[in-house]
Design an enzyme around this catalytic site. Sequence first.
Site, PDB file in Angstrom:
ATOM      1  CE1 TYR A  11      18.527  61.695  59.707  1.00  0.00           C
ATOM      2  CE2 TYR A  11      19.925  62.543  61.496  1.00  0.00           C
ATOM      3  CZ  TYR A  11      18.843  61.731  60.923  1.00  0.00           C
ATOM      4  OH  TYR A  11      18.374  60.670  61.836  1.00  0.00           O
ATOM      5  CE1 TYR A 140      15.740  60.228  64.695  1.00  0.00           C
ATOM      6  CE2 TYR A 140      15.408  62.100  66.305  1.00  0.00           C
ATOM      7  CZ  TYR A 140      16.130  61.246  65.264  1.00  0.00           C
ATOM      8  OH  TYR A 140      17.560  61.393  65.503  1.00  0.00           O
ATOM      9  CG  ASP A 238      12.174  61.465  73.116  1.00  0.00           C
ATOM     10  OD1 ASP A 238      12.830  62.639  73.536  1.00  0.00           O
ATOM     11  OD2 ASP A 238      12.455  60.955  72.090  1.00  0.00           O
ATOM     12  CE  LYS A 267      16.620  67.791  69.181  1.00  0.00           C
ATOM     13  NZ  LYS A 267      17.884  67.875  68.449  1.00  0.00           N
TER      14      LYS A 267
END
Length: 423
Positions: A11, A140, A238, A267
Amino acid sequence: MKTKAKIWLPYTQMKKIKELPEAISAKGSLIHLKNGKKVIDAISSWWVITLGHCEPSIVKAVQKQAQEMDQVLFANFNHPPAKKLLKELQSILPKKLPYIFFSDNGSTAVESALKMAVQSWKQTKGEAQRNTFISFKNSYHGDTVGAMSVSGRNLFTYPYKKLLFSVVRVKQGTRSSDPVSAYVSDFSEKVKKYHATLAGVIIEPFIQGAGGMIMWPKEALKEICSISKKKGLYLIFDEVMTGFGRTGELFAFQKLGITPDLLCLSKGLTGGFLPLALTVANKTIYDSFLSDEKKLMFFHGHSFTGNPISCVAAAANIKEIKKTKWKKEWSRIESFHQKKIHSLKGHKNLIDIRGCGTIAAMEFRVKNQGYSSSFAEEFSKKAFQRGVFLRPLGNIVYILPPYCTSNKELEQTWSAIEEELNP
């Protein structure tokens, strides 16, 4: 002439990169740089650090395991680290979600969930036509093709639009002033229209992360889940970002009192130490893959599935994060954020400011809005000079700190933001 090897950053527009600050160590909430400077990691190094950098209990577990076993093929072997992690997971996950599939990152956790849902419908009820999903405009879910397909259509996905499969996309609210109906009305209509072909609905509960730290009203989430359940759709949460304390509870679904059919975790799972992801399924989905026929198994896997070192990191993180003191830290950080949010509400240079659990976000009023806004780069540089590492999502600045971040460090972080608000 040989080309000199160069790192290609995620990114990042590489043409703009001249030189990066070099991080040589990290401890607690601080990143230590080669030049001797320390910066507050106010975004948990892309949302993965939970308890703090180099949490001693996880360091100890990882060091010990690295001397005993590095990796074995999880399709053919079980091992003590996986058993240890399973035991810890059983202590925090609902009994309705007992089946745990291992992968490597948030995108693959989502990808696994999508494939499970579609294959389950086909094998349980013979409904092969149920092969699409309903998702939300600003969502996302990751960077693999399936995860991109169920994400919003934006700069992240535009270059690959011809690769992506079709989904039923829903309009939604985006700001704290938007009513519940802004989040639910279009969803309700789309479910009525397309439910016969839907395999499920995928949602980031309470907070849409990369879509702009959009925070859902609890009533809207409950209504969306209720509609999904009534229509028999698989409900996929999610929680790659929202899991492990970010919303003020260990998981966002606990704040709702609703158990999804599939749960995606990554994560903060290992406390930020190592890559690991889980897709957690209910009995209905798991049982639909049980057969004497090999062709009905779940065709998905990764070389490092169930890596022993990652498993012990996750087990140590969960064992530690269950302690009462961390719940108190979540409350402390949330209280600190809420006081700041209240004081800045209505600021002339803010379009919106909002918070949920340990996360706070504010939408700056600038000329160029959206993810590609030049504001992000300029703001980040100024904050860094003030000793705070922040990485805005375009004109949306957010704080998502490790739980060990002190009030003094939180004050320094907010001050860096306020100085930009009041030039």
